[in-house]
Design a protein around this motif. Sequence first.
Motif, PDB file in Angstrom:
ATOM      1  N   VAL A 187       5.738   6.860  37.555  1.00  0.00           N
ATOM      2  CA  VAL A 187       6.825   5.942  37.496  1.00  0.00           C
ATOM      3  C   VAL A 187       7.868   6.383  36.763  1.00  0.00           C
ATOM      4  O   VAL A 187       7.839   7.170  35.787  1.00  0.00           O
ATOM      5  CB  VAL A 187       6.299   4.574  36.832  1.00  0.00           C
ATOM      6  CG1 VAL A 187       5.000   3.930  37.776  1.00  0.00           C
ATOM      7  CG2 VAL A 187       5.588   4.604  35.475  1.00  0.00           C
ATOM      8  N   ARG A 188       9.114   5.635  36.813  1.00  0.00           N
ATOM      9  CA  ARG A 188      10.395   6.028  36.107  1.00  0.00           C
ATOM     10  C   ARG A 188      10.958   4.682  35.694  1.00  0.00           C
ATOM     11  O   ARG A 188      11.058   3.821  36.606  1.00  0.00           O
ATOM     12  CB  ARG A 188      11.213   6.949  36.695  1.00  0.00           C
ATOM     13  CG  ARG A 188      11.715   6.877  37.860  1.00  0.00           C
ATOM     14  CD  ARG A 188      12.476   7.670  38.587  1.00  0.00           C
ATOM     15  NE  ARG A 188      12.842   7.431  40.023  1.00  0.00           N
ATOM     16  CZ  ARG A 188      13.813   6.451  40.394  1.00  0.00           C
ATOM     17  NH1 ARG A 188      14.437   5.736  39.752  1.00  0.00           N
ATOM     18  NH2 ARG A 188      13.886   6.452  41.795  1.00  0.00           N
ATOM     19  N   ASP A 189      11.768   4.631  34.671  1.00  0.00           N
ATOM     20  CA  ASP A 189      12.883   3.583  34.128  1.00  0.00           C
ATOM     21  C   ASP A 189      13.859   3.587  35.263  1.00  0.00           C
ATOM     22  O   ASP A 189      14.429   4.634  35.548  1.00  0.00           O
ATOM     23  CB  ASP A 189      12.929   3.409  33.005  1.00  0.00           C
ATOM     24  CG  ASP A 189      12.078   3.346  32.238  1.00  0.00           C
ATOM     25  OD1 ASP A 189      10.963   2.573  32.371  1.00  0.00           O
ATOM     26  OD2 ASP A 189      12.028   3.816  30.867  1.00  0.00           O
ATOM     27  N   LEU A 190      14.328   2.275  35.731  1.00  0.00           N
ATOM     28  CA  LEU A 190      15.807   2.162  36.439  1.00  0.00           C
ATOM     29  C   LEU A 190      16.692   2.025  35.251  1.00  0.00           C
ATOM     30  O   LEU A 190      16.518   1.813  34.000  1.00  0.00           O
ATOM     31  CB  LEU A 190      15.868   0.818  37.046  1.00  0.00           C
ATOM     32  CG  LEU A 190      14.826   0.802  38.513  1.00  0.00           C
ATOM     33  CD1 LEU A 190      15.107  -0.517  39.007  1.00  0.00           C
ATOM     34  CD2 LEU A 190      15.220   2.012  39.284  1.00  0.00           C
ATOM     35  N   GLU A 191      17.986   2.637  35.559  1.00  0.00           N
ATOM     36  CA  GLU A 191      18.941   2.731  34.775  1.00  0.00           C
ATOM     37  C   GLU A 191      19.314   1.263  34.261  1.00  0.00           C
ATOM     38  O   GLU A 191      19.331   0.472  35.229  1.00  0.00           O
ATOM     39  CB  GLU A 191      20.149   3.587  35.030  1.00  0.00           C
ATOM     40  CG  GLU A 191      19.592   5.215  35.049  1.00  0.00           C
ATOM     41  CD  GLU A 191      20.743   6.093  35.887  1.00  0.00           C
ATOM     42  OE1 GLU A 191      21.960   5.403  36.034  1.00  0.00           O
ATOM     43  OE2 GLU A 191      20.630   7.122  35.760  1.00  0.00           O
ATOM     44  N   ASP A 192      19.916   1.097  32.966  1.00  0.00           N
ATOM     45  CA  ASP A 192      20.547  -0.250  32.679  1.00  0.00           C
ATOM     46  C   ASP A 192      21.759  -0.288  32.123  1.00  0.00           C
ATOM     47  O   ASP A 192      21.957  -0.480  30.965  1.00  0.00           O
ATOM     48  CB  ASP A 192      19.413  -0.776  31.747  1.00  0.00           C
ATOM     49  CG  ASP A 192      19.665  -2.304  31.268  1.00  0.00           C
ATOM     50  OD1 ASP A 192      20.442  -3.040  31.906  1.00  0.00           O
ATOM     51  OD2 ASP A 192      19.232  -2.853  30.472  1.00  0.00           O
ATOM     52  N   PRO A 193      22.798   0.081  33.110  1.00  0.00           N
ATOM     53  CA  PRO A 193      24.034   0.267  32.333  1.00  0.00           C
ATOM     54  C   PRO A 193      24.638  -0.873  31.738  1.00  0.00           C
ATOM     55  O   PRO A 193      25.561  -0.669  30.809  1.00  0.00           O
ATOM     56  CB  PRO A 193      24.899   0.685  33.655  1.00  0.00           C
ATOM     57  CG  PRO A 193      24.247   0.096  35.132  1.00  0.00           C
ATOM     58  CD  PRO A 193      22.714   0.075  34.458  1.00  0.00           C
ATOM     59  N   GLU A 194      24.291  -2.123  32.192  1.00  0.00           N
ATOM     60  CA  GLU A 194      24.857  -3.288  31.655  1.00  0.00           C
ATOM     61  C   GLU A 194      24.116  -3.744  30.284  1.00  0.00           C
ATOM     62  O   GLU A 194      24.459  -4.569  29.660  1.00  0.00           O
ATOM     63  CB  GLU A 194      24.744  -4.647  32.491  1.00  0.00           C
ATOM     64  CG  GLU A 194      25.762  -4.241  33.737  1.00  0.00           C
ATOM     65  CD  GLU A 194      27.025  -4.122  33.248  1.00  0.00           C
ATOM     66  OE1 GLU A 194      27.575  -4.870  32.686  1.00  0.00           O
ATOM     67  OE2 GLU A 194      27.672  -3.325  34.129  1.00  0.00           O
ATOM     68  N   GLY A 195      23.130  -2.825  29.837  1.00  0.00           N
ATOM     69  CA  GLY A 195      22.379  -3.057  28.751  1.00  0.00           C
ATOM     70  C   GLY A 195      21.613  -4.620  28.894  1.00  0.00           C
ATOM     71  O   GLY A 195      21.171  -5.278  27.655  1.00  0.00           O
TER      72      GLY A 195
END
Length: 335
Positions: A246-254
Motif C-alpha cells: 500500500v501507499r498513501d495518496l498525496e494530500d495537497p490541500e492538507g
Amino acid sequence: MTSKPRLAVGAAIVASMLALSACGASNSGSGSGDEGSAGAPQGDPKWLQCTPGENSASIDDLASDSDKEITIGAFNGWDESFAVAHLTKYVLEDAGYTVDIQAFDAAPGYTAVANGDIDFIVDAWLPITHADYLEEYGDKLDAQGCWYDNAKLTIAVNEDSPAQSIGDLKDMGDEYGGVLYGIESGAGLTKTTEESAIPTYGLDNLEFRVSSTPAMLAQLKKSTEAGENVAVTLWRPHWAYDAFPVRDLEDPEGAMGDAEILYTFSTKGFADDNPAVAQLMNNFVFDDDHLASLENVMFSEDNFNGEDNDAAVAQWVSENPDFVEQWTSGQLAAA
C-alpha cells in the motif's frame, strides 16, 4: 497516532487532533480516547524544531551507568509505544540492565514520569496531541530527543492502483468499487475524513463505509491479495505498510492534517544518573520502513499478534542485525 500543523480548513485542525488522539497507533483504531490537547490545537511550534537523532553520539559502554534499574512507560493502545519500549528493553538488558515496562493511558503516564515513578516515556506526540500534558508537566520533564517525524492520518491505496492524490478518487471512484473503507465511527480519523477530506476533495461519489479497524484491515488484505484496487483510511505509524503493498495518496490541500513528531521524555534530571541510557534515547531514530516492519512482527495476526513482545523484538533484531550497532554508535540518523 509527525509535522507542521497546517490544514486547509479550520475545522480540520481540531478534527486531526481528535483523530490522532482517538486513533493513535492502536490495533483497534480507537486508542484510549483521553489524549488531551483540545485547548491547544496549534501546539507549541518549538516542538517542530527537532530532527530525529540530531544529538547522536557513540556510546562506548552502556554498562557505565551506576543505576541499572530502568522503568519505561508505554501508552495503552498505541503500538509504537510498545514497539520502542520493548526494543529499548532488549538493548538495555543485553547490556546488563533490569528493565520494567509499565502500561498507562496517557494522562497517568505523564503523571508517573513527572513524579519520578517511572524513568521515561517513549511516545510523546507533539506539537498537538499531547500539548496539554507538556503544558502541565513540562517543567518536570527532560526531552531525550525525538525519534520519528511522520505520524499522520492518511488515505491509502494499493501501490499499483491509478490514483495518486486523494482528489483523484473523485473521478476514479469506479476503479475502487465506489467505496472508501473506514474504521470505527467514533474514531477521529473517521471524523477527519467525513468533515475535512470528503468535502475538500468532493468525494461524495464514494460510499464511505465505516465499520471497524479489523474489518478495514481484512478488506485491505483481501483486495491486495486478489490484485484488486482498494482505498482505505489509515494512519502512520502502522504495521499495514509493511504487511501489505500500500501507499498513501498525496494530500495537497492538507485535509488530513500535517504530521506530528514523536519524542521521548524522562523525569527531570534522569540524564545525571543515567547518562548512557539518556544518550541511547537521543540516538534513537525510526524511519517508516523499520517501524512498520517491527510493528508487523509484533502485532499482525500473521506474526506474534501482540502475544509475546519480547520474542517478537528478538526475532526482528535477528532480521535487522545492523540496527542495534548503528543505534549504540549514534549512526541511525545518518543511515
